[in-house]
Enzyme design. Structure first.
Site, PDB file in Angstrom:
ATOM      1  N   SER A 122       0.823  -1.041   0.063  1.00  0.00           N
ATOM      2  CA  SER A 122      -0.123   0.214   0.094  1.00  0.00           C
ATOM      3  C   SER A 122       1.199   1.151   0.148  1.00  0.00           C
ATOM      4  CB  SER A 122      -0.833   0.181   0.408  1.00  0.00           C
ATOM      5  OG  SER A 122      -1.288  -0.869   1.913  1.00  0.00           O
ATOM      6  N   HIS A 143      -1.636  -3.296  -6.905  1.00  0.00           N
ATOM      7  CA  HIS A 143      -2.829  -2.630  -5.845  1.00  0.00           C
ATOM      8  C   HIS A 143      -3.452  -2.963  -5.750  1.00  0.00           C
ATOM      9  CE1 HIS A 143      -3.725   0.300  -2.339  1.00  0.00           C
ATOM     10  NE2 HIS A 143      -3.032  -0.660  -1.850  1.00  0.00           N
TER      11      HIS A 143
HETATM   12  N1  LIG Z   1      -5.386  -4.275   3.884  1.00  0.00           N
HETATM   13  C1  LIG Z   1      -6.234  -3.597   3.832  1.00  0.00           C
HETATM   14  O1  LIG Z   1      -7.471  -3.441   3.137  1.00  0.00           O
HETATM   15  C2  LIG Z   1      -4.796  -3.379   1.808  1.00  0.00           C
HETATM   16  C3  LIG Z   1      -5.342  -3.185   0.661  1.00  0.00           C
HETATM   17  C4  LIG Z   1      -4.658  -3.410  -0.463  1.00  0.00           C
HETATM   18  C5  LIG Z   1      -3.193  -3.878  -0.170  1.00  0.00           C
HETATM   19  N2  LIG Z   1      -3.209  -4.707   1.410  1.00  0.00           N
HETATM   20  C6  LIG Z   1      -1.874  -4.431   1.285  1.00  0.00           C
HETATM   21  O2  LIG Z   1      -1.640  -6.333   0.863  1.00  0.00           O
HETATM   22  C7  LIG Z   1      -0.553  -6.376   2.222  1.00  0.00           C
HETATM   23  C8  LIG Z   1      -0.976  -7.844   2.752  1.00  0.00           C
HETATM   24  O3  LIG Z   1      -1.721  -6.777   3.879  1.00  0.00           O
HETATM   25  P1  LIG Z   1      -3.423  -7.543   4.571  1.00  0.00           P
HETATM   26  O4  LIG Z   1      -4.101  -6.949   5.286  1.00  0.00           O
HETATM   27  O5  LIG Z   1      -3.420  -9.148   4.070  1.00  0.00           O
HETATM   28  O6  LIG Z   1      -2.154  -7.861   5.942  1.00  0.00           O
HETATM   29  P2  LIG Z   1      -2.583  -8.666   6.920  1.00  0.00           P
HETATM   30  O7  LIG Z   1      -1.717  -9.189   8.587  1.00  0.00           O
HETATM   31  O8  LIG Z   1      -4.107  -9.711   7.275  1.00  0.00           O
HETATM   32  O9  LIG Z   1      -1.782 -11.084   6.106  1.00  0.00           O
HETATM   33  C9  LIG Z   1       0.255 -10.753   5.858  1.00  0.00           C
HETATM   34  C10 LIG Z   1      -0.189 -12.169   5.311  1.00  0.00           C
HETATM   35  O10 LIG Z   1       1.363 -12.429   5.032  1.00  0.00           O
HETATM   36  C11 LIG Z   1       2.106 -13.610   5.510  1.00  0.00           C
HETATM   37  N3  LIG Z   1       3.228 -12.967   6.051  1.00  0.00           N
HETATM   38  C12 LIG Z   1       4.121 -12.383   6.403  1.00  0.00           C
HETATM   39  N4  LIG Z   1       5.704 -12.740   6.387  1.00  0.00           N
HETATM   40  C13 LIG Z   1       5.498 -13.926   5.159  1.00  0.00           C
HETATM   41  C14 LIG Z   1       6.524 -14.476   4.141  1.00  0.00           C
HETATM   42  N5  LIG Z   1       7.401 -14.233   4.926  1.00  0.00           N
HETATM   43  N6  LIG Z   1       6.155 -15.665   3.645  1.00  0.00           N
HETATM   44  C15 LIG Z   1       4.782 -15.591   3.135  1.00  0.00           C
HETATM   45  N7  LIG Z   1       3.707 -14.754   3.694  1.00  0.00           N
HETATM   46  C16 LIG Z   1       4.040 -13.716   5.039  1.00  0.00           C
HETATM   47  C17 LIG Z   1       1.276 -12.762   7.417  1.00  0.00           C
HETATM   48  O11 LIG Z   1       1.637 -14.685   7.883  1.00  0.00           O
HETATM   49  C18 LIG Z   1      -0.314 -13.048   7.075  1.00  0.00           C
HETATM   50  O12 LIG Z   1      -0.933 -13.845   6.656  1.00  0.00           O
HETATM   51  C19 LIG Z   1       0.432  -5.583   2.726  1.00  0.00           C
HETATM   52  O13 LIG Z   1       1.392  -4.727   1.998  1.00  0.00           O
HETATM   53  C20 LIG Z   1      -1.267  -4.216   2.752  1.00  0.00           C
HETATM   54  O14 LIG Z   1      -0.058  -2.867   2.465  1.00  0.00           O
HETATM   55  C21 LIG Z   1      -3.993  -3.926   2.546  1.00  0.00           C
END
Ligand SMILES: NC(=O)c1ccc[n+]([C@@H]2O[C@H](COP(=O)([O-])OP(=O)(O)OC[C@H]3O[C@@H](n4cnc5c(N)ncnc54)[C@H](O)[C@@H]3O)[C@@H](O)[C@H]2O)c1
Length: 295
Positions: A122, A143
């Site tokens: 993000s 994204h």
């Molecule tokens: N939450 C939102 O609304 C949103 C929207 C768009 C983009 N994003 C982006 O998406 C990405 C993920 O966010 P999220 O909300 O899904 O977070 P989340 O915390 O729900 O999930 C992240 C996952 O990544 C896993 N992880 C950590 N280290 C890892 C590794 N080395 N190998 C594989 N998996 C690993 C974690 O165990 C976890 O399950 C971030 O970069 C975030 O900025 C989030």
């Protein structure tokens, strides 16, 4: 570039499970969904099953189609194998630059040379992430928005070295997932949407912290006053308070501007594990992985 059949999605969290589902459901791709622990993969597969169930309930797909889509997603903790067998990579792990750099380094070691590697970050610089692989021209931002199963937009983000060919590939893959795209010509923190949204969410937390209004009132005001489909504090619970805090910190560091300072209440809630729907409590209480708002 070879035809894209297999897609690796790194991370099985809120975004990773949804992106995996979309890749199988709309793109028809075989998906490797990667996470670090089996319990995270199981949780991700559970959320996919639940989401597919909703598509079935609404009559959008049949039970058989749901089963087929589910079977196209292979959960694994073996990142190297998943990436080496994939034609396209979408990294959607925790929003932490050092962690993502390490993941990109590993992806770079395992991916075929012609494979496009994208990040769903993000706020973190695509140019920075691309520095961890041998072919930075093959790296771009992809994204998605939350929930990826429903939100129609993908921001395609160019890093300093991203090639036009890579941008075209990412746009084509996004299109195959039924997404509209917008191009961000520079990987400026927060790209387009979060640059506008995250300061607004943070400001809503300041309003709670300063005692100006209760969360329900703030959400009602913004829904009815600005016609948002949900209020900023409910949206924060959906996005994750930890993810939002991380983004404000990236803004602070990159823009060197205190106007992006996160509200103290946001920091404190993250420290307390009140991360929103993923932990069952944020500004509201959430019942289950079905994410029914109870209050
Ligand atoms: N939450 C939102 O609304 C949103 C929207 C768009 C983009 N994003 C982006 O998406 C990405 C993920 O966010 P999220 O909300 O899904 O977070 P989340 O915390 O729900 O999930 C992240 C996952 O990544 C896993 N992880 C950590 N280290 C890892 C590794 N080395 N190998 C594989 N998996 C690993 C974690 O165990 C976890 O399950 C971030 O970069 C975030 O900025 C989030």
């Amino acid at each position: 570039m070879r035809e894209i059949r297999n897609v690796a999605v790194i991370g099985a969290g809120l975004m990773g499970h949804g992106i995996s589902q979309v890749a199988a459901q709309f793109g028809g791709y075989n998906v490797y969904m990667v996470d670090v622990k089996n319990e995270f993969l199981e949780r991700g597969m559970g959320m996919i099953r639940e989401s597919l169930g909703k598509f079935v309930e609404k009559g959008k797909i049949t039970k058989e189609q749901a089963e087929r889509i589910f079977s196209m997603i292979r959960p694994t903790t073996d990142l190297g194998k998943a990436v080496s067998e994939s034609d396209f990579v979408i990294e959607a792990a925790t929003e932490d630059a050092n962690l993502k750099l390490e993941i990109f380094r590993k992806i770079g070691e395992s991916a075929r040379e012609d494979v496009v590697i994208t990040s769903n970050t993000s706020s973190i610089s695509i140019t920075l992430l691309s520095s961890a692989v041998k072919r930075p021209e093959r790296v771009a931002g992809m994204h998605f928005f939350n929930p990826p199963q429903l939100m129609p937009l993908v921001e395609v983000v160019k890093g300093m070295k991203t090639s036009e060919e890579t941008v075209t590939t990412v746009r084509e893959v996004a299109k195959s997932l039924n997404k509209e795209t917008v191009l961000c010509k520079k990987d400026s923190p927060g790209f387009i949407v979060n640059r506008i949204l995250v300061p607004a969410l943070n400001e809503a937390v300041f309003l709670v912290e300063e005692g100006v209004a209760d969360p329900e009132e703030i959400d009602k005001a913004i829904k009815l006053g600005l016609n948002w489909p949900m209020g900023p504090l409910q949206l924060l619970d959906y996005v994750g308070l930890d993810t939002t805090l991380n983004i404000t910190q990236v803004f602070m560091n990159e823009f060197q501007d205190s106007k992006y300072r996160p509200a103290n209440l946001l920091r404190r809630m993250v420290r307390a594990g009140l991360l929103g729907r993923k932990t069952g409590k944020g500004f509201y209480t959430w019942e289950s992985a079905a994410l029914t708002k109870t209050k």
